[in-house]
Scaffold this motif. Sequence first.
Motif, PDB file in Angstrom:
ATOM      1  N   LEU A  58      46.549  39.479  38.427  1.00  0.00           N
ATOM      2  CA  LEU A  58      45.311  39.425  37.347  1.00  0.00           C
ATOM      3  C   LEU A  58      43.995  40.085  38.229  1.00  0.00           C
ATOM      4  O   LEU A  58      43.131  40.685  37.320  1.00  0.00           O
ATOM      5  N   ALA A  59      43.720  39.990  39.555  1.00  0.00           N
ATOM      6  CA  ALA A  59      42.648  40.461  40.069  1.00  0.00           C
ATOM      7  C   ALA A  59      42.767  41.971  40.032  1.00  0.00           C
ATOM      8  O   ALA A  59      41.601  42.691  39.781  1.00  0.00           O
ATOM      9  N   ARG A  60      43.945  42.655  40.158  1.00  0.00           N
ATOM     10  CA  ARG A  60      44.005  43.953  39.886  1.00  0.00           C
ATOM     11  C   ARG A  60      43.778  44.306  38.572  1.00  0.00           C
ATOM     12  O   ARG A  60      43.130  45.476  38.306  1.00  0.00           O
ATOM     13  N   ALA A  61      44.338  43.639  37.615  1.00  0.00           N
ATOM     14  CA  ALA A  61      44.037  43.857  36.234  1.00  0.00           C
ATOM     15  C   ALA A  61      42.662  43.847  35.659  1.00  0.00           C
ATOM     16  O   ALA A  61      42.165  44.621  35.178  1.00  0.00           O
ATOM     17  N   GLU A  62      41.923  42.810  36.486  1.00  0.00           N
ATOM     18  CA  GLU A  62      40.503  42.667  36.086  1.00  0.00           C
ATOM     19  C   GLU A  62      39.840  44.028  36.590  1.00  0.00           C
ATOM     20  O   GLU A  62      38.724  44.376  35.944  1.00  0.00           O
ATOM     21  N   LYS A  63      40.233  44.419  37.847  1.00  0.00           N
ATOM     22  CA  LYS A  63      39.783  45.403  38.559  1.00  0.00           C
ATOM     23  C   LYS A  63      39.844  46.856  37.747  1.00  0.00           C
ATOM     24  O   LYS A  63      38.785  47.583  37.640  1.00  0.00           O
ATOM     25  N   ALA A  64      40.861  47.014  37.292  1.00  0.00           N
ATOM     26  CA  ALA A  64      41.390  48.136  36.445  1.00  0.00           C
ATOM     27  C   ALA A  64      40.591  48.102  35.280  1.00  0.00           C
ATOM     28  O   ALA A  64      40.093  49.211  34.608  1.00  0.00           O
ATOM     29  N   ASP A  65      40.452  46.888  34.410  1.00  0.00           N
ATOM     30  CA  ASP A  65      39.838  46.772  33.371  1.00  0.00           C
ATOM     31  C   ASP A  65      38.363  46.978  33.506  1.00  0.00           C
ATOM     32  O   ASP A  65      37.932  47.875  32.494  1.00  0.00           O
TER      33      ASP A  65
END
Length: 457
Positions: free
Chosen positions: A309-316
């Motif tokens: 989730l953290a990586r997805a939020e960073k990518a988003d």
Amino acid sequence: MRPVLLDLDGFGSFRHPCTVDFRDADFFALVGPTGAGKSTVVDAIVFALYGSVPRWDNRRAVEWALAPTAGRGVVRLVFDAGGSRYVAVRELRRAARGGVSVRNARLERLADPAGTAAAPADGRNDRRTGAIGERSDVIAADSEVSAAVERLLGLSYDHFVRCVILPQGDFARFLHSTAKERQDTLVDLLGIRIYREIAERARAEAAAQRQQADFAAGRLAGYADATEAAETAAAERADALRALAATVAATVPQLAEATRALTAAEAEVGRLTGERDLLAALRVPVGLDELAERGRTAAAALALADDALARAEKADTAAREAREEAGDRAVLERARDAHAELAEVVAALPAVLSERAAADARVAAVEKDGAAARKAVAAAGAERERLRTADLAAALRPHLVAGEPCPVCEQPLAMLPIGHPAPDLPAAARAVAAAEAEVARLQKAWQAASRAAHTAA
């Protein structure tokens, strides 16, 4: 101090909002596998009151208080002390460079001790109704909160973590230590070792003064015929000894009080030892190991999910920032479509130019043929008119009489004109029709060629 409600949001391992309710519990135990957050609950209570946690080993450090992936956290403790109900709130913020600091810390006294409902989820305070739904009075804010808590509880941070919140690991060592070791631990936790030191120093000082007094008395006996000055010095030494004796007499009650406190602490140790034996008699329920293993598996899966989730939020976030920097999407799409159309036009331009040249050539050829056809029509028409005139003349010739006036020019005829064969008017008409049909055909061909040339353009 008795805890009532503890709200956690983004503190330590509690990344999402969590509430611990102590209202209906006289005694409670925090049970769970390693890493479940038991120590974090205790840390949150100490942090809400004093702004630090003993196992961090640094009163100024707060970066461990905020969850790793959270940008903001809130710790809120409702507790009773001295017959009143209070609420301590501390808000944590993560700066753009990653640093963590405490914001909006405050200590409030609730007007109605029974009011503990309708707490704002983010810990913010409504000045009309207080932090938990009732009217409250702000006692201290920001950097003054810790000092206000010390005055309210009568315990400094060091005394609180020694006498109320035993640091993690000290309690287990306390239960399994010998009686002498437990006594030493209690002396350290309660801070009464200083009274032992005072008593030892007082006894040492008394012994030294007593030795000096005995030595002075012996010398005084040897100088029975001493002078008045010597007697004065001896009197002063005696006064000093009496003052020291008074100091020792004042210190002895304190030592006795410390001894009584030590005795009470040893009794408490006995009580805790009995409770430990009762706890040791407890048996682990069947299936607890399997449940613990499932809990560890779920915790590992949750950690992986949090990382994802953290990586997805960073990518988003990166995608959103890139999209904002790219400008209006509709303008870019129109530019892209226009570029694609232009590329298609450029790719088709040689064929179009060739087609346009061929169309222009066809138009020129049709125009040339049309001009020739129009000349042919004009020639056929002139020939038809000539033949019509000749036909009229041939029709008048039988009616002419020499010496009579001509019916056309009304001039007398000296002689009759030489006869000619009758012209072929139908053939002339067919020739004119054929020439006009060719002109019409060429006109249509010119229009088609013109349209083709216009389309190619």
